[in-house]
Design a protein around this motif. Structure first.
Motif, PDB file in Angstrom:
ATOM      1  N   GLN A 147     -24.997 -25.522   1.535  1.00 53.56           N
ATOM      2  CA  GLN A 147     -23.533 -25.526   1.194  1.00 53.56           C
ATOM      3  C   GLN A 147     -23.543 -25.039  -0.428  1.00 53.56           C
ATOM      4  OE1 GLN A 147     -21.840 -29.230   1.921  1.00 53.56           O
ATOM      5  NE2 GLN A 147     -21.556 -28.962   4.067  1.00 53.56           N
ATOM      6  N   ASN A 185     -23.516 -22.492  -3.419  1.00 56.75           N
ATOM      7  CA  ASN A 185     -23.300 -21.093  -3.547  1.00 56.75           C
ATOM      8  C   ASN A 185     -24.163 -20.387  -4.453  1.00 56.75           C
ATOM      9  OD1 ASN A 185     -21.968 -21.325  -6.223  1.00 56.75           O
ATOM     10  ND2 ASN A 185     -20.064 -22.101  -5.230  1.00 56.75           N
ATOM     11  N   HIS A 186     -24.237 -19.346  -4.877  1.00 51.40           N
ATOM     12  CA  HIS A 186     -25.326 -18.592  -5.432  1.00 51.40           C
ATOM     13  C   HIS A 186     -24.847 -19.183  -7.009  1.00 51.40           C
ATOM     14  CE1 HIS A 186     -26.958 -15.978  -2.651  1.00 51.40           C
ATOM     15  NE2 HIS A 186     -25.649 -15.570  -2.549  1.00 51.40           N
TER      16      HIS A 186
END
Length: 399
Positions: A313, A315-316
């Motif tokens: 879950q 993010n970058h």
């Protein structure tokens, strides 16, 4: 008044090495020291086993205002030369990491080598002796008044060490004698010493005492060391911290790469493929001690909301931020523990005042300064003892 060719103030590593060498050259030699025992710093070093040299010793392993100063002595009496001496006395030793050599049994073995050499060379050692005054006479040489006897000598060697470990009798006498004879003494500070932390950081890391992590620690000047750091009740210690302390100044931060051999971005991407449902904090606990991971989360170095997320879950931006914190974790020490626990003193007698070959003071003939009293500080790992052996040997050939 006792007359001797050479009087050496300080029965430590450098002083005893110098004494034996001078004695072997036929000089009458007396060593005086305030302590109850000779070479007390040797005895407690290396956890009682004495890291007596480093096989990889080069001039680059020393901090000195004049980096060329150490080259002559180190080349003339090297680590191999001291190892040969140790082997000649049948001392058993072993190798540790990064070229460090330790006694198998006890640091007393190294002290015994020095004392045996001094005995064979006819050296007289007087302990529990405080130097009260030193003066130079144009005809009689140096006149030294002590709490025990008065001495007249042609050559006076100061091997009194630095200011570290005052419980062992450290004193500034070497610096005072240097200044008395017009030599420049550079400011001194404790080096190879643990950091203390600000109160808010102490609170962050309470409960982590005893945890050790393999890291790369970098100073603001870009000097880096790769070894363990150790959390203590007072702050940070361990080999990497001790090393970087010699290159740290008050107010500066240090940057710690907590995963020096890995790329956390790549590790997280692998986790996303192989263990996508596991939380970030549980997976980080496979890389670091669990208590350390909890501390990073509790102080929001890693946000709680992020730490509790399943790895798939993230993010970058979250992954990049986490990797940034782990690979470039910054901390600003409050200070150091000072001379009480420091291994060496940084600074001291300016090497520009001395001959790099003989260690004679340029402003006062037949006055010599060796060992830790001089502005030469080695890295952690046996280098400082090697400096004592090398400077003591070189001076012993000249007095």
């Amino acid at each position: 008044m006792i007359t001797t060719d050479v009087l050496i103030i300080g029965a430590g590593a450098a002083g005893l090495m110098c004494a034996a060498q001078a004695g072997y050259r036929g000089k009458s030699v007396v060593v005086v020291d305030m302590g109850k025992k000779p070479a007390r710093k040797v005895l407690i070093s290396g956890g009682g086993r004495c890291n007596f040299t480093n096989q990889g010793t080069t001039p680059n392993h020393f901090i000195c205002q004049n980096p060329h100063f150490v080259k002559s002595a180190l080349s003339r009496f090297s680590a191999d030369d001291f190892i040969e001496l140790v082997e000649r006395h049948s001392v058993n030793y072993h190798h540790k990491t990064l070229g460090q050599l330790f006694c198998d049994d006890s640091a007393q073995d190294i002290v015994d080598v020095l004392l045996t050499e001094c005995d064979w060379a006819g050296v007289s050692i007087n302990l529990r002796t405080e130097v009260l005054s030193v003066r130079k006479d144009s005809e009689r040489g140096y006149l030294v008044k002590t709490s025990d006897k008065d001495y007249q000598c042609q050559s006076l060697v100061i091997a009194s060490g630095g200011l570290t470990m005052p419980k062992l009798g450290a004193s500034p006498i070497g610096y005072k004698i240097a200044e008395q004879f017009g030599l420049n003494v550079l400011p001194t500070i404790a080096a190879l010493v643990p950091f203390t932390l600000h109160d808010h950081d102490k609170k962050r890391f309470e409960g982590l005492s005893g945890i050790s992590i393999d890291c790369q620690v970098t100073s603001e000047k870009g000097i880096s060391f790769r070894e363990n750091i150790l959390f203590t009740h007072r702050g940070l210690s361990g080999p990497a911290i001790l090393q970087i302390s010699s290159f740290w100044q008050a107010g500066e931060a240090v940057t710690i790469n907590l995963l020096p051999e890995s790329n956390l971005n790549e590790i997280i991407n692998n986790w996303r493929e192989q263990q996508p449902q596991k939380s970030l904090k549980n997976l980080l606990a496979t890389l670091f001690p669990k208590r350390f991971v909890e501390a990073l989360i509790n102080d929001e170095t890693i946000a709680t909301t992020v730490a509790d997320k399943a790895i798939n879950q993230l993010n970058h931006d979250e992954i990049d931020n986490i990797a940034g914190e782990i690979h470039a974790w910054q901390i600003k020490p409050n200070g150091t523990e000072g001379y009480r626990t420091a291994e060496v003193t940084l600074g001291g007698i300016n090497t520009d005042e001395l001959s790099s070959k003989t260690f004679e003071a340029k402003k006062s003939k037949s006055l010599y300064f060796i060992g830790e009293a001089v502005d030469v500080t080695g890295w952690l790992g046996g280098y400082n003892f090697q400096w004592c052996w090398s400077s003591g040997w070189a001076c012993g050939q000249a007095v």
